[in-house]
Write an enzyme that holds these catalytic residues in place. Sequence first.
Site, PDB file in Angstrom:
ATOM      1  N   GLU A  52       0.786  -1.285  -0.158  1.00 32.60           N
ATOM      2  CA  GLU A  52       0.108   0.057   0.052  1.00 32.60           C
ATOM      3  C   GLU A  52       0.830   1.001   0.061  1.00 32.60           C
ATOM      4  O   GLU A  52       0.775   2.295  -0.847  1.00 32.60           O
ATOM      5  CB  GLU A  52      -0.992  -0.061   1.261  1.00 32.60           C
ATOM      6  N   ASP A  72      -3.105  -8.457  -5.169  1.00 39.02           N
ATOM      7  CA  ASP A  72      -2.064  -9.682  -5.369  1.00 39.02           C
ATOM      8  C   ASP A  72      -2.304 -10.329  -6.303  1.00 39.02           C
ATOM      9  O   ASP A  72      -3.210 -10.825  -6.818  1.00 39.02           O
ATOM     10  CB  ASP A  72      -2.274 -10.387  -3.847  1.00 39.02           C
ATOM     11  N   VAL A  73      -0.972 -10.420  -7.082  1.00 38.11           N
ATOM     12  CA  VAL A  73      -1.036 -11.221  -8.385  1.00 38.11           C
ATOM     13  C   VAL A  73      -1.694 -12.740  -7.944  1.00 38.11           C
ATOM     14  O   VAL A  73      -1.868 -13.488  -9.100  1.00 38.11           O
ATOM     15  CB  VAL A  73       0.472 -11.132  -8.987  1.00 38.11           C
ATOM     16  N   LYS A  98      11.977 -11.887  -4.580  1.00 37.29           N
ATOM     17  CA  LYS A  98      13.182 -12.070  -4.982  1.00 37.29           C
ATOM     18  C   LYS A  98      14.554 -12.288  -4.204  1.00 37.29           C
ATOM     19  O   LYS A  98      15.310 -12.489  -4.415  1.00 37.29           O
ATOM     20  CB  LYS A  98      13.707 -10.970  -5.777  1.00 37.29           C
ATOM     21  N   LYS A 108      19.265 -15.414 -12.156  1.00 41.88           N
ATOM     22  CA  LYS A 108      19.016 -16.615 -11.184  1.00 41.88           C
ATOM     23  C   LYS A 108      18.305 -17.814 -11.460  1.00 41.88           C
ATOM     24  O   LYS A 108      18.227 -18.938 -10.926  1.00 41.88           O
ATOM     25  CB  LYS A 108      18.789 -16.097  -9.850  1.00 41.88           C
ATOM     26  N   LYS A 121      11.497 -19.010 -10.569  1.00 43.01           N
ATOM     27  CA  LYS A 121      11.579 -17.952 -11.680  1.00 43.01           C
ATOM     28  C   LYS A 121      11.699 -18.716 -13.039  1.00 43.01           C
ATOM     29  O   LYS A 121      11.003 -18.395 -14.148  1.00 43.01           O
ATOM     30  CB  LYS A 121      12.533 -16.968 -11.641  1.00 43.01           C
ATOM     31  N   SER A 169      18.540  -1.175  -6.347  1.00 38.91           N
ATOM     32  CA  SER A 169      17.173  -1.622  -6.056  1.00 38.91           C
ATOM     33  C   SER A 169      16.994  -2.045  -4.806  1.00 38.91           C
ATOM     34  O   SER A 169      18.061  -2.377  -4.019  1.00 38.91           O
ATOM     35  CB  SER A 169      16.870  -2.911  -7.060  1.00 38.91           C
TER      36      SER A 169
END
Length: 588
Positions: free
Chosen positions: A279, A304-305, A330, A372, A384, A420
């Site tokens: 949020e 949320d995906v 990640k 990765k 991933k 990042s």
Amino acid sequence: MATRYGLIILINSIFFLIYRTYSGIIRHSTFIDGVKLLTSTTTSYVSLLIINFACHILFDKMIFVTTGLFISYVISFLLLFLFRILIKYIFEKYMNIEDKKKLINAVIYGSDANAISVANALKTETPSRFKLRGFIDKFNQNKTSKSILNLPIINQNKKIHVILRSLKADALIIAEKSLSKEETIALVEECLEFNFKVFTVPLITDWEDEKQISNKVKSFEIEDLLDRKPIVLDTRSISNKLDGKTILITGAAGSIGSEITRQVLSFNPRKIIILDQAETPLHNLRLSINGINENVIIRSVLADVRNRADLEQVFQKYKPSVVYHAAAYKHVPLMEENPSQAIYTNVLGTKNLADLSIQYEVERFVMVSTDKAVNPSSVMGASKRIAEKYVQTLHEKHRDDNNQINTKFITTRFGNVLGSNGSIVPLFSKQILEGGPLTITHPEIIRYFMTIPEACQLVLEAGAMGKGGEIFIFDMGQPVKIIDLAKKMIRLAGFLPYKDIDIKIIGLRPGEKLYEELLNDTSKTLATHNEKILIAQELQDNYKKIHSDTLDLLKNIEQISNEEIVASMKKIVPEFKSMNSVFQTLDV
């Protein structure tokens, strides 16, 4: 006599009060204070003249001699003005010794108009940061000595560190605009090697004032040391794919997602949907991008995906033409402890979005992946890779089954991104601020690095050029040894490695490799029109098998243990070999 002097003091005091000449701190007197003083004494002089002539008219008698009044006016102004100058000089010369000790002795690299503008700005800067010792000119090879602003111009006939040491300097300010990237990096590397600070300033424009210029003088950042050529984008191709379209960006509040959002705004889409489950970061992103392009409609979606029903409402309502999927978990050690969450977000989340993209006829689905995922050694990397496989095989399946399905599925794969969230550079910066030590998992560990804008530019370019089904990999430049990165960051901060700030080896984390790869051992690459983007040619998987295995994994994930989850992942991704992890026993 007493009446005359009393009247002079009274009139001057009144105007000193009116113009508030007393309010300024004398040691910080400025041009404005001098103007106030001149105005006050002049007004007092004029008032006394008027009183003097009024008495002459009314009483036929003058109180003051006119010449005497003028002399008094001149002397009082000069004495008051000189008093301020004297106090200011004494304070700066003798009372401000401690502050002067804090100034950085600096030399400016360059002697052109850009360098002179920087020098002028730094000389007038308040509070001062630098004491300038001279200029270095690499072009002027004349033996005759010259100077600018009473500072010597030194010909670069010796190594930079030798010149800096001879001038008793602590830092170099790079203001030479003609230096190439390679020359600048070599200059910085030499300075850091001999423990000199480095500052940089961009090109000065004619309309900038001195305060603007001095504010631009900043410490050299670690991002500036990446030896990389600037990226040239095919803006026309990207614009053709985004102009006037509705764009959905998942994970929009993250480092990559937020930068993709900012860059997409410049290509004039009709609408951007920024979607994230966090949020506060989503709210902050919305505030930061408001007003960048007022022609673009921006909608914020908190979702949320992993929740397909919520996502379907988004697709139904906005009908996006392009999806940039950057939402992912990640952090490698965290996913080793929570493999089910890696599957839910990285696999189920991707599956939900990919399936809905087919259902709602999205033109392009661009997935952000990671190096990765190549020969994964961690749960995060393997999750991933499963997502990559699902997206690739889904594209191939629909292309073969039904040519009317036009959704192009494109995967982009790159390495670590400087700056990042959770990356090594912010961690090192925080540790330096805290006085150290800097923690490194292994002395030989190396990584590929890109800047956030670089990575996102290439994501947009790959997303525009993709015909569907490709995995695009990016030219990451030369790998960087993390211990060397740590030493450079310590030196850039003005400290000495191991002396001022220590570096501590703490051991490899669960799932961590010594080095990352961008390709599987069996893969080859194809070139594209952008030299920084390659297409990975990898062995194709079977959609039915990947789809079936993925569904089985998702269906049973709540009933099985972490070991069983990871074992299932290893069946889907046979090259997944755990490292420094409790799951290594599954590979025996």
